[in-house]
Design a protein around this motif. Sequence first.
Motif, PDB file in Angstrom:
ATOM      1  N   LYS A   1       4.936 -15.070   8.956  1.00  0.00           N
ATOM      2  CA  LYS A   1       4.924 -13.651   9.143  1.00  0.00           C
ATOM      3  C   LYS A   1       3.515 -13.067   9.203  1.00  0.00           C
ATOM      4  O   LYS A   1       3.161 -12.132   9.897  1.00  0.00           O
ATOM      5  CB  LYS A   1       6.122 -12.865   8.518  1.00  0.00           C
ATOM      6  N   VAL A   2       2.894 -13.410   8.341  1.00  0.00           N
ATOM      7  CA  VAL A   2       1.469 -12.825   8.117  1.00  0.00           C
ATOM      8  C   VAL A   2       0.846 -13.112   9.064  1.00  0.00           C
ATOM      9  O   VAL A   2       0.013 -12.042   9.617  1.00  0.00           O
ATOM     10  CB  VAL A   2       0.955 -13.403   6.451  1.00  0.00           C
ATOM     11  N   GLU A   3       0.617 -14.238   9.647  1.00  0.00           N
ATOM     12  CA  GLU A   3      -0.088 -14.586  10.793  1.00  0.00           C
ATOM     13  C   GLU A   3       0.294 -13.810  11.795  1.00  0.00           C
ATOM     14  O   GLU A   3      -0.727 -13.199  12.617  1.00  0.00           O
ATOM     15  CB  GLU A   3      -0.066 -16.155  11.044  1.00  0.00           C
TER      16      GLU A   3
ATOM     17  N   VAL B   1      -1.577   0.037   6.413  1.00  0.00           N
ATOM     18  CA  VAL B   1      -0.898  -0.378   5.093  1.00  0.00           C
ATOM     19  C   VAL B   1       0.047  -1.148   5.501  1.00  0.00           C
ATOM     20  O   VAL B   1       1.028  -1.315   6.546  1.00  0.00           O
ATOM     21  CB  VAL B   1      -0.237   0.922   4.307  1.00  0.00           C
ATOM     22  N   VAL B   2       0.476  -2.351   4.720  1.00  0.00           N
ATOM     23  CA  VAL B   2       1.701  -3.169   5.011  1.00  0.00           C
ATOM     24  C   VAL B   2       2.549  -3.260   3.638  1.00  0.00           C
ATOM     25  O   VAL B   2       1.972  -3.149   2.495  1.00  0.00           O
ATOM     26  CB  VAL B   2       1.422  -4.521   5.300  1.00  0.00           C
ATOM     27  N   ASP B   3       3.642  -3.226   3.546  1.00  0.00           N
ATOM     28  CA  ASP B   3       4.456  -3.314   2.467  1.00  0.00           C
ATOM     29  C   ASP B   3       5.946  -3.952   2.781  1.00  0.00           C
ATOM     30  O   ASP B   3       6.129  -4.016   3.993  1.00  0.00           O
ATOM     31  CB  ASP B   3       4.633  -1.880   2.020  1.00  0.00           C
ATOM     32  N   VAL B   4       6.660  -4.198   1.847  1.00  0.00           N
ATOM     33  CA  VAL B   4       7.900  -5.012   2.198  1.00  0.00           C
ATOM     34  C   VAL B   4       9.147  -4.392   2.171  1.00  0.00           C
ATOM     35  O   VAL B   4      10.079  -4.879   3.001  1.00  0.00           O
ATOM     36  CB  VAL B   4       8.010  -5.927   0.799  1.00  0.00           C
ATOM     37  N   VAL B   5       9.448  -3.134   1.940  1.00  0.00           N
ATOM     38  CA  VAL B   5      10.496  -2.510   2.109  1.00  0.00           C
ATOM     39  C   VAL B   5      10.467  -1.421   3.178  1.00  0.00           C
ATOM     40  O   VAL B   5       9.863  -0.488   3.250  1.00  0.00           O
ATOM     41  CB  VAL B   5      10.914  -1.468   0.622  1.00  0.00           C
ATOM     42  N   PRO B   6      11.331  -1.580   4.298  1.00  0.00           N
ATOM     43  CA  PRO B   6      11.187  -0.767   5.430  1.00  0.00           C
ATOM     44  C   PRO B   6      11.086   0.663   5.332  1.00  0.00           C
ATOM     45  O   PRO B   6      10.552   1.385   5.974  1.00  0.00           O
ATOM     46  CB  PRO B   6      12.359  -1.480   6.353  1.00  0.00           C
ATOM     47  N   GLU B   7      12.331   0.935   4.459  1.00  0.00           N
ATOM     48  CA  GLU B   7      12.425   2.397   4.265  1.00  0.00           C
ATOM     49  C   GLU B   7      11.133   3.192   3.790  1.00  0.00           C
ATOM     50  O   GLU B   7      10.648   4.278   4.084  1.00  0.00           O
ATOM     51  CB  GLU B   7      13.561   2.907   3.462  1.00  0.00           C
ATOM     52  N   LYS B   8      10.665   2.465   2.844  1.00  0.00           N
ATOM     53  CA  LYS B   8       9.215   2.810   2.392  1.00  0.00           C
ATOM     54  C   LYS B   8       8.047   3.036   3.200  1.00  0.00           C
ATOM     55  O   LYS B   8       7.296   3.990   3.234  1.00  0.00           O
ATOM     56  CB  LYS B   8       8.881   2.067   1.113  1.00  0.00           C
TER      57      LYS B   8
ATOM     58  N   ALA C   1       1.685   2.000   9.323  1.00  0.00           N
ATOM     59  CA  ALA C   1       2.128   1.227   8.204  1.00  0.00           C
ATOM     60  C   ALA C   1       3.072   0.248   8.858  1.00  0.00           C
ATOM     61  O   ALA C   1       3.984   0.452   9.683  1.00  0.00           O
ATOM     62  CB  ALA C   1       2.892   2.091   7.291  1.00  0.00           C
ATOM     63  N   TYR C   2       3.100  -0.901   8.440  1.00  0.00           N
ATOM     64  CA  TYR C   2       4.048  -2.058   9.026  1.00  0.00           C
ATOM     65  C   TYR C   2       4.856  -2.777   7.792  1.00  0.00           C
ATOM     66  O   TYR C   2       4.172  -2.942   6.800  1.00  0.00           O
ATOM     67  CB  TYR C   2       3.058  -2.862   9.633  1.00  0.00           C
ATOM     68  N   VAL C   3       5.859  -3.210   8.129  1.00  0.00           N
ATOM     69  CA  VAL C   3       6.730  -4.097   7.237  1.00  0.00           C
ATOM     70  C   VAL C   3       6.096  -5.347   7.139  1.00  0.00           C
ATOM     71  O   VAL C   3       6.146  -6.135   8.418  1.00  0.00           O
ATOM     72  CB  VAL C   3       8.166  -4.054   7.661  1.00  0.00           C
ATOM     73  N   LEU C   4       5.726  -6.172   6.080  1.00  0.00           N
ATOM     74  CA  LEU C   4       5.249  -7.491   5.897  1.00  0.00           C
ATOM     75  C   LEU C   4       5.440  -7.785   4.631  1.00  0.00           C
ATOM     76  O   LEU C   4       5.257  -7.083   3.473  1.00  0.00           O
ATOM     77  CB  LEU C   4       3.837  -7.479   6.235  1.00  0.00           C
TER      78      LEU C   4
ATOM     79  N   GLY D   1       0.702  -1.298  -0.023  1.00  0.00           N
ATOM     80  CA  GLY D   1       0.131   0.175  -0.073  1.00  0.00           C
ATOM     81  C   GLY D   1       0.900   1.472   0.166  1.00  0.00           C
ATOM     82  O   GLY D   1       0.272   2.512  -0.065  1.00  0.00           O
ATOM     83  N   THR D   2       1.967   1.097  -0.064  1.00  0.00           N
ATOM     84  CA  THR D   2       2.785   2.458  -0.068  1.00  0.00           C
ATOM     85  C   THR D   2       3.080   3.068  -1.454  1.00  0.00           C
ATOM     86  O   THR D   2       3.642   4.187  -1.567  1.00  0.00           O
ATOM     87  CB  THR D   2       4.211   2.118   0.656  1.00  0.00           C
TER      88      THR D   2
END
Length: 239
Positions: free
Chosen positions: A60-62, A31-38, A50-53, A10-11
């Motif tokens: 990890k999803v669970e 929002v969750v997304d994969v790149v921590p900086e974003k 917003a969380y890293v996932l 979602g970022t």
Amino acid sequence: MKRRALVTGGTAGIGAAIAEALAHDGVEVIVVDVVPEKVEQYAKDTGRPAYVLDVSDFDKVESTLADIEAKHGHINILINNAGITRDGLVHKMCRRTQWNSVIEVNLSSVFNTVRVLGAGMRERGWGRIVNISSMNGQKGQFGQANYAAAKAGMIGLTKSIALEMASKGVTANCVAPGFILTEMTKAMRPDILEQEAAKIPVGRMGAPEDIAATVAFLSSKAAGFITGQVIAVNGGQYM
Ligand code: NAP
């Protein structure tokens, strides 16, 4: 009833536009997304949680979604938007990861999130699940067998979820975008992008907001009689 949405990937691009459209409609958006900086930058810019996932990571999803619900409350709208491409002709796909990563991120992710959040939606008797498929999942695409297979698989998965949850007030639908101008399409060869854009009957490429408006409607209370559908948002390119 408070509507609270989780938007994956979602970022950026379509996901970010979906988050905006839902927030505009009064939905609390996470929002969750994969790149921590974003993720960090997104939270700073928007003030939204917003969380890293990595949505392809079953465990990890669970755990992450359980943490998010414990902190923010129950999620009753799930938008599975995260996706990747790793294009190539099938006979040249020499690395197994080129197939597996696309299936894991685009398709298995939907199973990962729905199995965790779907249970609560059923119990509470209301929910909206919108999965972002693709026109190329409906028609196939040269050089995108992995992506088309994942996006077509998402349609079968969505229809099955829709059947399993229909009597519990939970709808599940796909939106199938055509060519939308985002980082994903900017990665395409410019001549191919130009060729594809020329095939779109409405005469332009789509904008992330075109997809977001449809997702926002499917996430609304008014859309309760729409389930198991694939809504094409493609400028008439594939009917
Ligand atoms: P995008 O700009 O690349 O955005 C996708 C987002 O998902 C990025 O922030 C990406 O992070 C994130 N992501 C990637 N892998 C992830 C993972 N494992 N876990 C969590 N997040 C992850 O793409 P887009 O064009 O907005 O596409 C959004 C969705 O629409 C995708 O599912 C795509 O397949 C679909 N779609 C797009 C088009 C189009 O023309 N753009 C057409 C049809 C369908 P990073 O990029 O930072 O790694």
